[in-house]
Design a protein around this motif. Structure first.
Motif, PDB file in Angstrom:
ATOM      1  N   PHE A 146      -4.843   5.309  -0.917  1.00 41.47           N
ATOM      2  CA  PHE A 146      -5.745   5.713   0.164  1.00 41.47           C
ATOM      3  C   PHE A 146      -7.170   5.954  -0.318  1.00 41.47           C
ATOM      4  O   PHE A 146      -8.129   5.619   0.373  1.00 41.47           O
ATOM      5  N   GLY A 147      -7.361   6.547  -1.482  1.00 40.65           N
ATOM      6  CA  GLY A 147      -8.705   6.790  -2.006  1.00 40.65           C
ATOM      7  C   GLY A 147      -9.447   5.492  -2.258  1.00 40.65           C
ATOM      8  O   GLY A 147     -10.619   5.354  -1.892  1.00 40.65           O
ATOM      9  N   ARG A 148      -8.767   4.523  -2.864  1.00 42.93           N
ATOM     10  CA  ARG A 148      -9.377   3.217  -3.130  1.00 42.93           C
ATOM     11  C   ARG A 148      -9.751   2.544  -1.807  1.00 42.93           C
ATOM     12  O   ARG A 148     -10.835   2.008  -1.651  1.00 42.93           O
ATOM     13  N   LEU A 149      -8.833   2.577  -0.844  1.00 45.87           N
ATOM     14  CA  LEU A 149      -9.087   1.945   0.448  1.00 45.87           C
ATOM     15  C   LEU A 149     -10.254   2.601   1.172  1.00 45.87           C
ATOM     16  O   LEU A 149     -11.097   1.919   1.756  1.00 45.87           O
ATOM     17  N   ALA A 150     -10.337   3.932   1.125  1.00 38.89           N
ATOM     18  CA  ALA A 150     -11.448   4.639   1.763  1.00 38.89           C
ATOM     19  C   ALA A 150     -12.771   4.264   1.090  1.00 38.89           C
ATOM     20  O   ALA A 150     -13.788   4.060   1.770  1.00 38.89           O
ATOM     21  N   VAL A 172       0.849  -1.185   0.000  1.00 38.28           N
ATOM     22  CA  VAL A 172       0.000   0.000   0.000  1.00 38.28           C
ATOM     23  C   VAL A 172       0.889   1.240   0.000  1.00 38.28           C
ATOM     24  O   VAL A 172       1.892   1.308   0.716  1.00 38.28           O
ATOM     25  N   THR A 173       0.508   2.215  -0.816  1.00 43.23           N
ATOM     26  CA  THR A 173       1.174   3.523  -0.847  1.00 43.23           C
ATOM     27  C   THR A 173       0.099   4.590  -0.652  1.00 43.23           C
ATOM     28  O   THR A 173      -1.105   4.296  -0.748  1.00 43.23           O
ATOM     29  N   PRO A 174       0.505   5.831  -0.411  1.00 44.47           N
ATOM     30  CA  PRO A 174      -0.506   6.897  -0.289  1.00 44.47           C
ATOM     31  C   PRO A 174      -1.434   6.991  -1.504  1.00 44.47           C
ATOM     32  O   PRO A 174      -2.585   7.393  -1.366  1.00 44.47           O
ATOM     33  N   ALA A 175      -0.973   6.577  -2.671  1.00 45.72           N
ATOM     34  CA  ALA A 175      -1.819   6.610  -3.867  1.00 45.72           C
ATOM     35  C   ALA A 175      -3.013   5.660  -3.739  1.00 45.72           C
ATOM     36  O   ALA A 175      -4.002   5.812  -4.463  1.00 45.72           O
ATOM     37  N   LEU A 197       6.453  -0.290  11.051  1.00 52.14           N
ATOM     38  CA  LEU A 197       7.095  -1.490  10.531  1.00 52.14           C
ATOM     39  C   LEU A 197       6.547  -2.792  11.123  1.00 52.14           C
ATOM     40  O   LEU A 197       6.897  -3.871  10.649  1.00 52.14           O
ATOM     41  N   ARG A 198       5.675  -2.684  12.113  1.00 53.84           N
ATOM     42  CA  ARG A 198       5.069  -3.893  12.675  1.00 53.84           C
ATOM     43  C   ARG A 198       4.037  -4.503  11.728  1.00 53.84           C
ATOM     44  O   ARG A 198       3.709  -5.683  11.837  1.00 53.84           O
ATOM     45  N   VAL A 199       3.530  -3.675  10.808  1.00 55.10           N
ATOM     46  CA  VAL A 199       2.429  -4.091   9.936  1.00 55.10           C
ATOM     47  C   VAL A 199       2.853  -3.953   8.471  1.00 55.10           C
ATOM     48  O   VAL A 199       3.365  -2.915   8.064  1.00 55.10           O
ATOM     49  N   SER A 200       2.618  -5.010   7.696  1.00 54.32           N
ATOM     50  CA  SER A 200       2.797  -4.968   6.239  1.00 54.32           C
ATOM     51  C   SER A 200       1.412  -4.894   5.621  1.00 54.32           C
ATOM     52  O   SER A 200       0.549  -5.735   5.915  1.00 54.32           O
ATOM     53  N   ARG A 201       1.188  -3.879   4.787  1.00 52.36           N
ATOM     54  CA  ARG A 201      -0.134  -3.642   4.202  1.00 52.36           C
ATOM     55  C   ARG A 201      -0.071  -3.864   2.695  1.00 52.36           C
ATOM     56  O   ARG A 201       0.840  -3.363   2.037  1.00 52.36           O
ATOM     57  N   TRP A 202      -1.081  -4.578   2.171  1.00 51.06           N
ATOM     58  CA  TRP A 202      -1.057  -5.015   0.776  1.00 51.06           C
ATOM     59  C   TRP A 202      -2.378  -4.753   0.059  1.00 51.06           C
ATOM     60  O   TRP A 202      -3.443  -4.965   0.630  1.00 51.06           O
ATOM     61  N   SER A 220      -3.184   6.173   6.602  1.00 53.70           N
ATOM     62  CA  SER A 220      -2.416   7.409   6.577  1.00 53.70           C
ATOM     63  C   SER A 220      -0.955   7.097   6.294  1.00 53.70           C
ATOM     64  O   SER A 220      -0.498   5.965   6.496  1.00 53.70           O
ATOM     65  N   ALA A 221      -0.229   8.113   5.837  1.00 56.28           N
ATOM     66  CA  ALA A 221       1.199   7.947   5.581  1.00 56.28           C
ATOM     67  C   ALA A 221       1.924   7.556   6.869  1.00 56.28           C
ATOM     68  O   ALA A 221       2.868   6.760   6.843  1.00 56.28           O
ATOM     69  N   GLN A 222       1.465   8.083   8.004  1.00 55.93           N
ATOM     70  CA  GLN A 222       2.080   7.738   9.285  1.00 55.93           C
ATOM     71  C   GLN A 222       1.919   6.248   9.580  1.00 55.93           C
ATOM     72  O   GLN A 222       2.851   5.589  10.020  1.00 55.93           O
ATOM     73  N   LYS A 223       0.725   5.695   9.315  1.00 55.61           N
ATOM     74  CA  LYS A 223       0.515   4.271   9.551  1.00 55.61           C
ATOM     75  C   LYS A 223       1.398   3.411   8.648  1.00 55.61           C
ATOM     76  O   LYS A 223       1.826   2.332   9.045  1.00 55.61           O
ATOM     77  N   LEU A 224       1.654   3.882   7.434  1.00 58.64           N
ATOM     78  CA  LEU A 224       2.505   3.122   6.522  1.00 58.64           C
ATOM     79  C   LEU A 224       3.937   3.011   7.040  1.00 58.64           C
ATOM     80  O   LEU A 224       4.664   2.102   6.648  1.00 58.64           O
ATOM     81  N   GLN A 225       4.322   3.914   7.921  1.00 61.63           N
ATOM     82  CA  GLN A 225       5.678   3.878   8.485  1.00 61.63           C
ATOM     83  C   GLN A 225       5.803   2.911   9.656  1.00 61.63           C
ATOM     84  O   GLN A 225       6.904   2.644  10.117  1.00 61.63           O
TER      85      GLN A 225
END
Length: 162
Positions: free
Chosen positions: A17-21, A12-15, A47-52, A40-45
């Motif tokens: 976020f619209g699809r996810l919302a 997942v990237t910030p690009a 490292l405990r979680v990998s988002r796909w 959020s961009a903060q959540k993407l940082q």
């Protein structure tokens, strides 16, 4: 393409976020997934979680996250062996539900996690979410304890091993 690699997992990237919302706003997702916690961009940082984003034939249709179960104090899966991962997912596109995609992409991701060394992968669907429980069972998960109350609500603990 082999059945074991027919799904593509893209970080997942910030690009996205619209699809996810948009996916989170759909009734079939909203019923089980907390839309009050937007991506959020903060959540993407974290490292405990990998988002796909999960795709098939170049079509994104689902979200999956896997995480270290030992990354939070007193997590309900903290008794699992070191290196264990947790997993959560939802299918965002309604026309992709009920076609076997959930169990299939979950099983594919499980194999990736086991190949990377995870001794156990756990999940925690809501005990009334029969569709998710069935998908996890088809992917190889079994129930390993009674329903529990957690900070995220009631869960049914399930796990899979290689």
């Amino acid at each position: 393409m082999s059945a074991s690699s027919r799904y593509k997992f893209q970080r997942v990237t910030p690009a996205d976020f619209g699809r996810l919302a948009a996916w989170q706003s759909r009734p079939h997702v909203r019923a089980w997934w907390d839309a009050a916690e937007p991506f959020s961009a903060q959540k993407l940082q974290d490292l405990r979680v990998s988002r796909w984003i999960v795709s098939i034939a170049e079509r994104p249709f689902a979200y999956l996250q896997d995480y270290t179960v030992h990354g939070w104090d007193n997590h309900h899966f903290s008794a699992l062996p070191k290196g264990s991962r947790g997993i959560d997912q939802f299918i965002g596109e309604p026309d992709m539900i009920g076609k076997g995609h959930g169990p299939a992409f979950i099983a594919q991701r499980l194999q990736d996690l086991f190949t990377a060394g995870a001794p156990v992968v756990a999940t925690d669907p809501h005990p009334e979410n029969a569709r998710a429980i069935s998908a996890y069972e088809k992917a190889g998960f079994t129930v390993f304890g009674p329903v529990q109350e957690t900070p995220w609500g009631p869960i049914l603990p399930m796990q899979a091993s290689p």
